[in-house]
Design a protein around this motif. Structure first.
Motif, PDB file in Angstrom:
ATOM      1  N   ILE A 268      41.876  44.212  37.392  1.00  0.00           N
ATOM      2  CA  ILE A 268      43.033  43.262  37.738  1.00  0.00           C
ATOM      3  C   ILE A 268      43.004  42.206  36.561  1.00  0.00           C
ATOM      4  CG2 ILE A 268      44.009  41.466  39.132  1.00  0.00           C
ATOM      5  CD1 ILE A 268      43.450  43.281  41.584  1.00  0.00           C
ATOM      6  N   LEU A 269      41.738  41.736  36.448  1.00  0.00           N
ATOM      7  CA  LEU A 269      41.603  40.665  35.145  1.00  0.00           C
ATOM      8  C   LEU A 269      41.768  41.035  33.864  1.00  0.00           C
ATOM      9  CD1 LEU A 269      41.108  38.988  37.737  1.00  0.00           C
ATOM     10  CD2 LEU A 269      39.092  37.755  36.684  1.00  0.00           C
ATOM     11  N   ASP A 270      41.743  42.431  33.781  1.00  0.00           N
ATOM     12  CA  ASP A 270      41.571  43.086  32.489  1.00  0.00           C
ATOM     13  C   ASP A 270      40.223  42.633  31.775  1.00  0.00           C
ATOM     14  OD1 ASP A 270      42.504  44.798  30.756  1.00  0.00           O
ATOM     15  OD2 ASP A 270      43.901  43.474  29.598  1.00  0.00           O
ATOM     16  N   LEU A 271      39.277  42.648  32.160  1.00  0.00           N
ATOM     17  CA  LEU A 271      37.844  42.186  31.675  1.00  0.00           C
ATOM     18  C   LEU A 271      37.534  43.307  30.433  1.00  0.00           C
ATOM     19  CD1 LEU A 271      35.780  40.332  34.091  1.00  0.00           C
ATOM     20  CD2 LEU A 271      37.370  39.241  32.670  1.00  0.00           C
ATOM     21  N   ASP A 272      36.932  42.812  29.562  1.00  0.00           N
ATOM     22  CA  ASP A 272      36.619  44.149  28.501  1.00  0.00           C
ATOM     23  C   ASP A 272      35.294  45.078  29.008  1.00  0.00           C
ATOM     24  OD1 ASP A 272      34.224  44.611  26.147  1.00  0.00           O
ATOM     25  OD2 ASP A 272      36.371  44.671  25.541  1.00  0.00           O
ATOM     26  N   VAL A 276      31.576  44.419  30.398  1.00  0.00           N
ATOM     27  CA  VAL A 276      31.272  44.620  31.848  1.00  0.00           C
ATOM     28  C   VAL A 276      30.146  45.588  32.042  1.00  0.00           C
ATOM     29  CG1 VAL A 276      32.152  45.736  33.951  1.00  0.00           C
ATOM     30  CG2 VAL A 276      33.521  44.153  32.789  1.00  0.00           C
ATOM     31  N   ALA A 277      30.445  46.682  31.432  1.00  0.00           N
ATOM     32  CA  ALA A 277      29.215  47.670  31.385  1.00  0.00           C
ATOM     33  C   ALA A 277      27.843  47.292  30.981  1.00  0.00           C
ATOM     34  CB  ALA A 277      29.664  48.876  30.551  1.00  0.00           C
ATOM     35  N   SER A 278      27.990  46.259  29.968  1.00  0.00           N
ATOM     36  CA  SER A 278      26.859  45.806  29.413  1.00  0.00           C
ATOM     37  C   SER A 278      26.100  44.697  30.165  1.00  0.00           C
ATOM     38  CB  SER A 278      27.103  45.517  27.854  1.00  0.00           C
ATOM     39  OG  SER A 278      27.680  44.247  27.712  1.00  0.00           O
ATOM     40  N   ARG A 279      26.808  43.773  30.817  1.00  0.00           N
ATOM     41  CA  ARG A 279      26.089  42.550  31.135  1.00  0.00           C
ATOM     42  C   ARG A 279      26.692  42.322  32.678  1.00  0.00           C
ATOM     43  NH1 ARG A 279      24.347  39.469  27.097  1.00  0.00           N
ATOM     44  NH2 ARG A 279      24.306  37.468  28.358  1.00  0.00           N
ATOM     45  N   PHE A 280      27.706  42.862  33.335  1.00  0.00           N
ATOM     46  CA  PHE A 280      28.026  42.642  34.557  1.00  0.00           C
ATOM     47  C   PHE A 280      28.222  43.950  35.169  1.00  0.00           C
ATOM     48  CE2 PHE A 280      30.569  39.697  31.685  1.00  0.00           C
ATOM     49  CZ  PHE A 280      29.579  38.695  31.882  1.00  0.00           C
ATOM     50  N   ALA A 281      27.859  45.003  35.244  1.00  0.00           N
ATOM     51  CA  ALA A 281      27.898  46.292  35.727  1.00  0.00           C
ATOM     52  C   ALA A 281      27.474  46.164  37.191  1.00  0.00           C
ATOM     53  CB  ALA A 281      27.216  47.469  34.923  1.00  0.00           C
ATOM     54  N   THR A 282      26.218  45.681  37.377  1.00  0.00           N
ATOM     55  CA  THR A 282      25.710  45.708  38.864  1.00  0.00           C
ATOM     56  C   THR A 282      25.506  44.141  39.436  1.00  0.00           C
ATOM     57  OG1 THR A 282      23.497  45.319  38.193  1.00  0.00           O
ATOM     58  CG2 THR A 282      24.234  47.358  38.215  1.00  0.00           C
ATOM     59  N   ASN A 283      25.638  44.164  40.595  1.00  0.00           N
ATOM     60  CA  ASN A 283      25.514  42.731  41.338  1.00  0.00           C
ATOM     61  C   ASN A 283      24.166  41.917  40.557  1.00  0.00           C
ATOM     62  OD1 ASN A 283      26.281  40.805  43.402  1.00  0.00           O
ATOM     63  ND2 ASN A 283      24.417  41.118  44.055  1.00  0.00           N
ATOM     64  N   GLU A 284      23.039  42.663  40.488  1.00  0.00           N
ATOM     65  CA  GLU A 284      21.890  41.936  39.964  1.00  0.00           C
ATOM     66  C   GLU A 284      22.284  41.365  38.517  1.00  0.00           C
ATOM     67  OE1 GLU A 284      17.053  42.987  38.868  1.00  0.00           O
ATOM     68  OE2 GLU A 284      18.769  44.548  39.685  1.00  0.00           O
ATOM     69  N   ASP A 291      27.097  32.345  35.063  1.00  0.00           N
ATOM     70  CA  ASP A 291      27.408  31.062  34.478  1.00  0.00           C
ATOM     71  C   ASP A 291      28.523  31.909  33.376  1.00  0.00           C
ATOM     72  OD1 ASP A 291      26.190  29.242  35.902  1.00  0.00           O
ATOM     73  OD2 ASP A 291      25.070  28.763  34.318  1.00  0.00           O
ATOM     74  N   GLU A 292      28.205  32.558  32.605  1.00  0.00           N
ATOM     75  CA  GLU A 292      29.171  33.328  31.642  1.00  0.00           C
ATOM     76  C   GLU A 292      30.219  34.071  32.333  1.00  0.00           C
ATOM     77  OE1 GLU A 292      28.648  37.096  28.293  1.00  0.00           O
ATOM     78  OE2 GLU A 292      27.003  36.233  29.287  1.00  0.00           O
ATOM     79  N   LEU A 293      29.825  35.009  33.555  1.00  0.00           N
ATOM     80  CA  LEU A 293      30.988  35.761  34.083  1.00  0.00           C
ATOM     81  C   LEU A 293      31.998  34.651  34.607  1.00  0.00           C
ATOM     82  CD1 LEU A 293      32.113  38.106  35.126  1.00  0.00           C
ATOM     83  CD2 LEU A 293      30.656  37.900  37.405  1.00  0.00           C
TER      84      LEU A 293
END
Length: 389
Positions: A268-272, A276-284, A291-293
């Motif tokens: 929905i936010l159209d994040l890259d 996402v795959a490299s830094r935000f893929a999992t909750n961990e 902070d970056e997210l």
């Protein structure tokens, strides 16, 4: 015909004041119990004077925790009045006290041993700051003391804040609710015996114990992994994003609690996708780069007002909501539709509005039958019932 009120026929003697005990007794009254509030002759419950605001001579504080009760006044230092109270207790199913010292009740034969000797089916519910066992037993205690004692104040607020009190008496309400649960348990245990032959029992609930349960997952992290809780403000210790975030006009809450919700959220936010795959893929990973997210999320959210984003998130089954002021939620259409604001006629002030009971049962709903009583309002009525002349 079965009563629609599950506790109809159960008599509760509420010899408590302030909040925790009265709140417990009010919950039982909502379920149909005949709750008789016993107050000191002349002065009554200390909460009657806790204001402003006042509604005529009654405090709004007192009015908020004493519906569905009748009231008698008693001077326990007067032998005749004390005998009258004992006669009333012989007719009771439950006695609730918030006296911190049970030995002081022995002077007036209001202790568990004596009362259960004259009424073996009586459930004696003692609600106090620290409980009646352990090295701190019998200390006096208020809600604020429990909030400090249990570590909650030390971890509430942001990293730079000092100890912070939760703004409403959360220990009192929690202690009142646990007492309610305990009383219902004791009533069931008593009455399930064949022919109703079961006896009452002693219930010991402490504000400090009750407040400690709010440590919940944080307590589990310490007990099992040695991880000490710390101040995190509005952030969640183990889930990201799960916090307030800034939209164009005001903050909103987002609660991305599962991986499936995250998949809908970032689209929905159209994040890259690559980022996402490299830094935000999992909750961990999201916790690690929190902070970056959050900065990326707020950069997008700042392009539209809060209502726009809440509508978008709700439409895609992403938990989100506004940050309301208390007056906003008390006037909210959903609050009113759920029956969470009630009105009762009162002989002194006309209409009293209360926060309703959140327990919604399909066959035995709670009821609102009696206004918060005036001091000694039912003396004659109850004396007649127990044959006291």
């Amino acid at each position: 015909m079965t009563s629609s009120m599950p506790l109809e026929g159960i008599r509760v003697i509420d010899m408590t004041e302030a909040l925790a005990g009265p709140y417990c007794a009010m919950m039982l009254g909502d379920m149909g119990a005949d709750v008789i509030k016993v107050e000191r002759t002349g002065s009554g419950d200390q909460a009657r004077k806790w204001g402003p605001p006042f509604l005529e001579s009654e405090s709004a504080y007192y009015m908020s925790t004493n519906r569905n009760k009748r009231c008698i006044t008693v001077d326990i230092k007067d032998p005749d009045d004390l005998a009258r109270l004992h006669k009333l207790l012989e007719t009771a199913d439950v006695f609730i006290t918030n006296n911190p010292r049970l030995d002081s009740l022995k002077r007036y034969k209001l202790d568990p041993d004596y009362l259960r000797s004259i009424n073996p089916k009586l459930i004696f519910s003692a609600l106090s700051g620290y409980g009646h066992t352990g090295p701190k037993a019998n200390r006096g205690g208020y809600d604020l003391i429990a909030q400090g004692e249990t570590g909650l104040m030390a971890i509430t607020g942001g990293p730079e804040d000092g100890p912070m009190r939760f703004p409403t008496p959360i220990s009192d309400i929690t202690g009142g609710l646990y007492s309610t649960i305990g009383i219902l348990n004791a009533l069931y245990a008593r009455d399930k015996k064949a022919g109703g032959s079961g006896s009452g029992q002693f219930l010991d609930v402490a504000l400090v114990d009750s407040e400690m349960t709010w440590l919940a997952n944080l307590g589990g992290s310490y007990l099992n992994a040695g991880q000490k809780p710390k101040k995190m403000g509005n952030q969640h210790p183990t889930i990201t994003p799960y916090q307030p975030v800034r939209a164009k006009d005001k903050d909103i809450i987002i609660a991305v609690g599962t991986q499936a919700v995250w998949g809908r959220f970032y689209k929905i936010l159209d994040l890259d996708e690559a980022l996402v795959a490299s830094r935000f893929a999992t909750n961990e990973q999201r916790n690690e780069h929190r902070d970056e997210l959050i900065a990326l999320i707020e950069e997008v959210l700042m392009t539209q007002n809060a209502d726009h984003w809440i509508d978008q998130f709700v439409a895609h089954q992403i938990p989100a909501g506004p940050i309301n002021l208390p007056d906003e939620i008390l006037e909210d259409e959903h609050t009113l539709a759920r029956g969470m604001v009630i009105e009762m006629d009162h002989p002194l002030v006309g209409t009293v509005r209360n926060i309703g009971n959140p327990i919604n049962l399909s066959e035995t709903p709670v009821t609102y039958r009696k206004h918060p009583p005036m001091l000694g309002e039912h003396n004659d009525e109850i004396d007649e019932e127990i044959g006291w002349q």
